[in-house]
Design a protein around this motif. Structure first.
Motif, PDB file in Angstrom:
ATOM      1  N   GLY A  20       0.791  -1.232  -0.065  1.00 62.27           N
ATOM      2  CA  GLY A  20       0.162  -0.106  -0.110  1.00 62.27           C
ATOM      3  C   GLY A  20       0.820   1.157   0.137  1.00 62.27           C
ATOM      4  O   GLY A  20       0.433   2.422   0.536  1.00 62.27           O
ATOM      5  N   VAL A  21       2.045   1.163  -0.386  1.00 66.56           N
ATOM      6  CA  VAL A  21       2.779   2.424  -0.253  1.00 66.56           C
ATOM      7  C   VAL A  21       2.900   3.082  -1.738  1.00 66.56           C
ATOM      8  O   VAL A  21       2.827   2.362  -2.775  1.00 66.56           O
ATOM      9  N   LYS A  22       2.844   4.246  -1.629  1.00 68.24           N
ATOM     10  CA  LYS A  22       2.815   5.213  -2.984  1.00 68.24           C
ATOM     11  C   LYS A  22       4.043   5.248  -3.503  1.00 68.24           C
ATOM     12  O   LYS A  22       5.160   5.591  -2.733  1.00 68.24           O
ATOM     13  N   VAL A  23       4.172   4.808  -4.710  1.00 71.92           N
ATOM     14  CA  VAL A  23       5.568   4.824  -5.333  1.00 71.92           C
ATOM     15  C   VAL A  23       5.855   5.838  -6.437  1.00 71.92           C
ATOM     16  O   VAL A  23       4.962   5.442  -7.355  1.00 71.92           O
ATOM     17  N   SER A  24       6.774   6.637  -6.594  1.00 72.57           N
ATOM     18  CA  SER A  24       6.985   7.196  -7.976  1.00 72.57           C
ATOM     19  C   SER A  24       8.560   6.857  -8.530  1.00 72.57           C
ATOM     20  O   SER A  24       9.177   6.455  -7.695  1.00 72.57           O
ATOM     21  N   ARG A  25       8.605   7.052  -9.627  1.00 70.96           N
ATOM     22  CA  ARG A  25       9.795   6.965 -10.275  1.00 70.96           C
ATOM     23  C   ARG A  25      10.219   8.435 -10.955  1.00 70.96           C
ATOM     24  O   ARG A  25       9.376   9.004 -11.645  1.00 70.96           O
ATOM     25  N   ILE A  26      11.478   8.801 -10.844  1.00 70.50           N
ATOM     26  CA  ILE A  26      11.884   9.953 -11.458  1.00 70.50           C
ATOM     27  C   ILE A  26      11.657   9.833 -12.920  1.00 70.50           C
ATOM     28  O   ILE A  26      11.650   8.663 -13.641  1.00 70.50           O
ATOM     29  N   ALA A  27      11.217  10.877 -13.699  1.00 70.77           N
ATOM     30  CA  ALA A  27      11.003  10.937 -15.045  1.00 70.77           C
ATOM     31  C   ALA A  27      12.239  10.589 -15.975  1.00 70.77           C
ATOM     32  O   ALA A  27      13.462  10.750 -15.500  1.00 70.77           O
ATOM     33  N   ARG A  28      12.064  10.121 -17.411  1.00 68.57           N
ATOM     34  CA  ARG A  28      13.067   9.894 -18.173  1.00 68.57           C
ATOM     35  C   ARG A  28      13.591  10.923 -18.897  1.00 68.57           C
ATOM     36  O   ARG A  28      13.853  10.893 -20.023  1.00 68.57           O
ATOM     37  N   GLY A  29      13.750  12.168 -18.218  1.00 67.82           N
ATOM     38  CA  GLY A  29      14.461  13.365 -18.634  1.00 67.82           C
ATOM     39  C   GLY A  29      15.820  12.805 -18.867  1.00 67.82           C
ATOM     40  O   GLY A  29      16.589  13.711 -19.486  1.00 67.82           O
ATOM     41  N   LEU A  30      16.216  11.724 -17.997  1.00 73.00           N
ATOM     42  CA  LEU A  30      17.672  11.365 -18.217  1.00 73.00           C
ATOM     43  C   LEU A  30      17.946  10.823 -19.370  1.00 73.00           C
ATOM     44  O   LEU A  30      17.102   9.925 -19.563  1.00 73.00           O
ATOM     45  N   PRO A  31      19.046  10.518 -20.035  1.00 67.11           N
ATOM     46  CA  PRO A  31      19.184   9.818 -21.416  1.00 67.11           C
ATOM     47  C   PRO A  31      19.127   8.297 -20.623  1.00 67.11           C
ATOM     48  O   PRO A  31      19.658   7.752 -19.812  1.00 67.11           O
ATOM     49  N   VAL A  32      18.785   7.491 -21.451  1.00 64.00           N
ATOM     50  CA  VAL A  32      18.628   5.814 -21.157  1.00 64.00           C
ATOM     51  C   VAL A  32      19.772   5.248 -21.245  1.00 64.00           C
ATOM     52  O   VAL A  32      20.651   5.738 -22.076  1.00 64.00           O
ATOM     53  N   GLY A  33      20.283   4.641 -20.252  1.00 64.57           N
ATOM     54  CA  GLY A  33      21.497   4.157 -20.202  1.00 64.57           C
ATOM     55  C   GLY A  33      22.563   5.018 -19.489  1.00 64.57           C
ATOM     56  O   GLY A  33      23.677   4.723 -19.133  1.00 64.57           O
ATOM     57  N   GLY A  34      21.894   6.043 -19.132  1.00 64.81           N
ATOM     58  CA  GLY A  34      22.890   7.001 -18.142  1.00 64.81           C
ATOM     59  C   GLY A  34      22.948   6.868 -16.859  1.00 64.81           C
ATOM     60  O   GLY A  34      22.088   6.135 -16.339  1.00 64.81           O
TER      61      GLY A  34
END
Length: 201
Positions: A165-179
């Motif tokens: 029941g924990v709210k989980v978010s992920r930083i957006a992929r404004g970062l380069p993939v593989g970075g």
């Protein structure tokens, strides 16, 4: 090489090879430089390593390196205890702090899931992370790197935490993939943090 140089020199070269990216030739160059051109620097390095090994441990709350049981960041009353950002390494935490856009707490995994290297949930102290989240109701922000291992770690943690029941978010992929986080400029990282999205199972 053994038998061709003093044994302590050979031991020094072997010891230097424990550093990431340092092969036999680089280790040999470092050893020769320290002994021939910078003995004072070598002595300082040896003393600093000895002091660090004797005094630095892991913070009981965030798992980052600390000389105290609880690090200064975790002990600060100015931090938002309702947010917990999960990062892979201490360098990632420092990078997040440089953005000056995040005032919550952290948990440092000290790695990422990598079954081939024998690194699983136990080695990354997921149990300590879950316990901390249970003790302090908070949103968990997954800021693992956008690599195959980083994505796998984020997915595993999202599934584990959301089942409780924990709210989980992920930083957006404004970062380069593989970075890697520590290689990204602070402006890009700040934008990724602001545009984070809730992870849906």
């Amino acid at each position: 090489m053994i038998g061709m140089m003093p044994s302590h020199l050979d031991e020094l070269i072997t010891a230097l090879r424990c550093l990431p990216g340092v092969g036999p030739k680089s280790a040999q160059r470092m050893a020769y430089h320290l002994l021939q051109r910078d003995r004072a620097g070598a002595q300082h390095l040896a003393q600093s390593l000895e002091r660090a090994m004797a005094s630095i441990k892991h913070c009981s709350k965030c798992n980052n390196f600390s000389e105290q049981e609880v690090c200064a960041l975790c002990a600060s009353p100015k931090r938002d205890a309702g947010l917990l950002c999960v990062v892979e390494m201490p360098a990632d935490l420092l990078m997040m702090e440089q953005t000056q856009c995040y005032r919550g707490m952290y948990f440092v995994l000290m790695g990422r899931l990598s079954p081939l290297d024998g690194i699983g949930a136990r080695e990354l102290h997921f149990d300590r992370l879950v316990k901390r989240v249970q003790e302090h109701s908070c949103e968990v922000i997954l800021a693992t790197n956008f690599t195959v291992e980083g994505d796998a770690t984020a997915h595993y943690l999202a599934t584990l935490l959301q089942s409780q029941g924990v709210k989980v978010s992920r930083i957006a992929r404004g970062l380069p993939v593989g970075g890697e986080l520590e290689q990204v400029d602070s402006g890009t990282l700040a934008q990724a943090m602001l545009e984070r999205r809730e992870v849906l199972a």
